[in-house]
Design a protein around this motif. Structure first.
Motif, PDB file in Angstrom:
ATOM      1  N   LEU A  41     -17.522  21.191 -15.958  1.00 56.15           N
ATOM      2  CA  LEU A  41     -17.079  21.421 -17.338  1.00 56.15           C
ATOM      3  C   LEU A  41     -18.213  21.934 -18.220  1.00 56.15           C
ATOM      4  CD1 LEU A  41     -14.831  18.260 -17.864  1.00 56.15           C
ATOM      5  CD2 LEU A  41     -14.104  20.602 -17.429  1.00 56.15           C
ATOM      6  N   ALA A  42     -19.463  21.591 -17.878  1.00 55.22           N
ATOM      7  CA  ALA A  42     -20.602  22.062 -18.664  1.00 55.22           C
ATOM      8  C   ALA A  42     -20.785  23.571 -18.524  1.00 55.22           C
ATOM      9  CB  ALA A  42     -21.874  21.332 -18.236  1.00 55.22           C
ATOM     10  N   GLU A  43     -20.430  24.124 -17.362  1.00 52.95           N
ATOM     11  CA  GLU A  43     -20.548  25.565 -17.106  1.00 52.95           C
ATOM     12  C   GLU A  43     -19.356  26.044 -16.285  1.00 52.95           C
ATOM     13  OE1 GLU A  43     -24.936  26.904 -16.435  1.00 52.95           O
ATOM     14  OE2 GLU A  43     -24.629  25.072 -15.261  1.00 52.95           O
ATOM     15  N   PRO A  44     -18.169  26.039 -16.839  1.00 56.04           N
ATOM     16  CA  PRO A  44     -16.972  26.338 -16.031  1.00 56.04           C
ATOM     17  C   PRO A  44     -16.946  27.733 -15.427  1.00 56.04           C
ATOM     18  CG  PRO A  44     -16.445  26.263 -18.379  1.00 56.04           C
ATOM     19  CD  PRO A  44     -17.842  25.747 -18.245  1.00 56.04           C
ATOM     20  N   HIS A  45     -17.678  28.675 -15.991  1.00 52.24           N
ATOM     21  CA  HIS A  45     -17.659  30.045 -15.477  1.00 52.24           C
ATOM     22  C   HIS A  45     -18.868  30.342 -14.591  1.00 52.24           C
ATOM     23  CE1 HIS A  45     -14.320  30.777 -18.140  1.00 52.24           C
ATOM     24  NE2 HIS A  45     -15.039  30.430 -19.189  1.00 52.24           N
ATOM     25  N   ALA A  46     -19.701  29.336 -14.350  1.00 51.45           N
ATOM     26  CA  ALA A  46     -20.940  29.562 -13.608  1.00 51.45           C
ATOM     27  C   ALA A  46     -20.772  29.428 -12.105  1.00 51.45           C
ATOM     28  CB  ALA A  46     -22.015  28.581 -14.078  1.00 51.45           C
ATOM     29  N   TRP A  47     -19.683  28.791 -11.662  1.00 51.50           N
ATOM     30  CA  TRP A  47     -19.554  28.441 -10.257  1.00 51.50           C
ATOM     31  C   TRP A  47     -18.706  29.459  -9.493  1.00 51.50           C
ATOM     32  CZ3 TRP A  47     -23.019  24.834  -9.675  1.00 51.50           C
ATOM     33  CH2 TRP A  47     -23.291  23.977 -10.735  1.00 51.50           C
ATOM     34  N   ASP A  48     -19.189  29.833  -8.319  1.00 53.74           N
ATOM     35  CA  ASP A  48     -18.434  30.741  -7.454  1.00 53.74           C
ATOM     36  C   ASP A  48     -17.498  29.991  -6.522  1.00 53.74           C
ATOM     37  OD1 ASP A  48     -19.646  33.274  -8.267  1.00 53.74           O
ATOM     38  OD2 ASP A  48     -21.472  32.470  -7.359  1.00 53.74           O
ATOM     39  N   MET A  49     -17.800  28.710  -6.261  1.00 56.05           N
ATOM     40  CA  MET A  49     -16.949  27.910  -5.386  1.00 56.05           C
ATOM     41  C   MET A  49     -17.290  26.436  -5.550  1.00 56.05           C
ATOM     42  SD  MET A  49     -16.116  28.419  -1.323  1.00 56.05           S
ATOM     43  CE  MET A  49     -15.581  30.081  -1.728  1.00 56.05           C
ATOM     44  N   ILE A  50     -16.261  25.591  -5.317  1.00 54.72           N
ATOM     45  CA  ILE A  50     -16.447  24.142  -5.377  1.00 54.72           C
ATOM     46  C   ILE A  50     -15.945  23.538  -4.076  1.00 54.72           C
ATOM     47  CG2 ILE A  50     -15.795  22.011  -6.566  1.00 54.72           C
ATOM     48  CD1 ILE A  50     -15.402  23.741  -9.095  1.00 54.72           C
ATOM     49  N   THR A  51     -16.777  22.710  -3.444  1.00 51.98           N
ATOM     50  CA  THR A  51     -16.305  21.893  -2.334  1.00 51.98           C
ATOM     51  C   THR A  51     -16.185  20.474  -2.855  1.00 51.98           C
ATOM     52  OG1 THR A  51     -18.508  21.378  -1.447  1.00 51.98           O
ATOM     53  CG2 THR A  51     -17.432  23.390  -0.663  1.00 51.98           C
ATOM     54  N   LEU A  52     -15.096  19.831  -2.529  1.00 52.35           N
ATOM     55  CA  LEU A  52     -14.720  18.601  -3.208  1.00 52.35           C
ATOM     56  C   LEU A  52     -14.255  17.553  -2.212  1.00 52.35           C
ATOM     57  CD1 LEU A  52     -14.053  17.151  -5.921  1.00 52.35           C
ATOM     58  CD2 LEU A  52     -11.890  18.390  -5.923  1.00 52.35           C
ATOM     59  N   ASP A  53     -14.988  16.427  -2.133  1.00 55.13           N
ATOM     60  CA  ASP A  53     -14.571  15.331  -1.273  1.00 55.13           C
ATOM     61  C   ASP A  53     -13.364  14.633  -1.896  1.00 55.13           C
ATOM     62  OD1 ASP A  53     -14.582  13.594   0.855  1.00 55.13           O
ATOM     63  OD2 ASP A  53     -16.105  12.270   0.016  1.00 55.13           O
ATOM     64  N   LEU A  54     -12.512  14.073  -1.056  1.00 54.55           N
ATOM     65  CA  LEU A  54     -11.315  13.398  -1.568  1.00 54.55           C
ATOM     66  C   LEU A  54     -11.644  12.014  -2.104  1.00 54.55           C
ATOM     67  CD1 LEU A  54      -8.263  13.614  -1.931  1.00 54.55           C
ATOM     68  CD2 LEU A  54      -7.991  12.652   0.347  1.00 54.55           C
ATOM     69  N   ASN A  55     -12.461  11.253  -1.370  1.00 51.86           N
ATOM     70  CA  ASN A  55     -12.811   9.884  -1.758  1.00 51.86           C
ATOM     71  C   ASN A  55     -14.188   9.877  -2.412  1.00 51.86           C
ATOM     72  OD1 ASN A  55     -10.460   8.589  -0.597  1.00 51.86           O
ATOM     73  ND2 ASN A  55     -11.343   9.089   1.390  1.00 51.86           N
ATOM     74  N   LEU A  56     -14.220   9.615  -3.714  1.00 52.94           N
ATOM     75  CA  LEU A  56     -15.466   9.641  -4.475  1.00 52.94           C
ATOM     76  C   LEU A  56     -15.562   8.450  -5.415  1.00 52.94           C
ATOM     77  CD1 LEU A  56     -15.354  13.414  -5.449  1.00 52.94           C
ATOM     78  CD2 LEU A  56     -17.132  12.390  -4.032  1.00 52.94           C
ATOM     79  N   PRO A  57     -16.766   8.021  -5.755  1.00 50.31           N
ATOM     80  CA  PRO A  57     -16.922   6.969  -6.759  1.00 50.31           C
ATOM     81  C   PRO A  57     -16.479   7.448  -8.134  1.00 50.31           C
ATOM     82  CG  PRO A  57     -18.945   7.272  -5.466  1.00 50.31           C
ATOM     83  CD  PRO A  57     -18.055   8.430  -5.152  1.00 50.31           C
ATOM     84  N   THR A  58     -15.942   6.569  -8.923  1.00 58.42           N
ATOM     85  CA  THR A  58     -15.529   6.711 -10.330  1.00 58.42           C
ATOM     86  C   THR A  58     -14.338   7.626 -10.553  1.00 58.42           C
ATOM     87  OG1 THR A  58     -16.985   8.541 -10.987  1.00 58.42           O
ATOM     88  CG2 THR A  58     -17.925   6.310 -11.072  1.00 58.42           C
TER      89      THR A  58
END
Length: 238
Positions: A41-58
């Motif tokens: 959210l701090a730089e929404p246009h800065a990222w070319d790709m996101i890898t995202l784990d399903l089980n995460l803290p918080t």
């Protein structure tokens, strides 16, 4: 590429960091779910790709994917999950992920999937920014028309809103060959740009979301051919 990897397994992050460096990619790693979302959210246009784990803290990966999609409908997301149930994978795709990889995974397989997704995204963005003739449609029937340069599709004269890059590519692949039946394996190769590895649920989840968006403006023209796959057919519209 500039990557954001939200992953709480330190050994996985360390392993992938070596592979990312070998590709010349810049990666930021976050172990906490909320911190990862805040980084996006701090730089929404800065990222070319996101890898995202399903089980995460918080904050879990599905919630993060949903929040990311509220801000960006185009940033590519690959979900990494230790779960192997069909429901988790389909829900992850419905929350906005473009693809998923089940742990344990081969780093080379993940890199190949990331390259394929990035390549498709770049082609989509290039088409959007090319000089175009707004009156030209690549597919045009009495009830449907689609323009690959403006990345717009119309059904019954109304714009189909909110199509993600993958949903648009899927619709175009089907519509440019009306009434031809495509298997899930064929659609994976044509739209996702990789060979079939048992990921046909990826196609089913995207078809479901695409149908929901099209039904808001007109009758359903993507038909299921049971035991085979899907086809586009608007010939029956009155």
């Amino acid at each position: 590429m500039k990557l954001l990897m939200i992953e709480d397994n330190e050994s996985v992050s360390e392993m992938m960091q070596m592979f990312f460096l070998n590709e010349g990619w810049e990666a930021t790693f976050k172990e906490d779910g909320k911190e990862g979302l805040d980084s996006f959210l701090a730089e929404p246009h800065a990222w070319d790709m996101i890898t995202l784990d399903l089980n995460l803290p918080t904050m879990d990966g599905m919630t993060i994917a949903r929040e990311i999609r509220k801000v960006s409908s185009t940033v590519p997301i690959i979900m990494l999950t230790a779960r192997d149930s069909e429901s988790d994978q389909v829900i992850g795709l419905e929350m906005g992920a473009d693809d998923y990889v089940t742990k344990p995974f081969s780093p080379l397989t993940l890199i190949a999937r990331m390259k394929a997704l990035h390549r498709r995204t770049e082609l989509a963005e290039k088409a959007m920014h090319e000089e175009q003739d707004d009156n030209h449609f690549d597919v045009e029937t009495k009830n449907f028309k689609i323009n690959t340069k403006t990345r717009e599709a119309y059904l019954d004269g109304q714009l189909i809103e909110g199509l993600t890059p993958k949903e648009f590519d899927l619709l175009y692949t089907l519509a440019k060959k009306p009434r031809q039946v495509f298997s899930r394996e064929q659609l994976l190769e044509l739209v996702w740009d990789y060979q079939y590895f048992g990921d046909e649920r990826t196609v089913d989840a995207h078809i479901k979301k695409l149908r929901q968006k099209m039904e808001k403006v007109g009758p359903q023209v993507i038909q299921t051919v049971w035991g085979v796959g899907y086809k586009f057919d608007d010939s029956g519209i009155a």
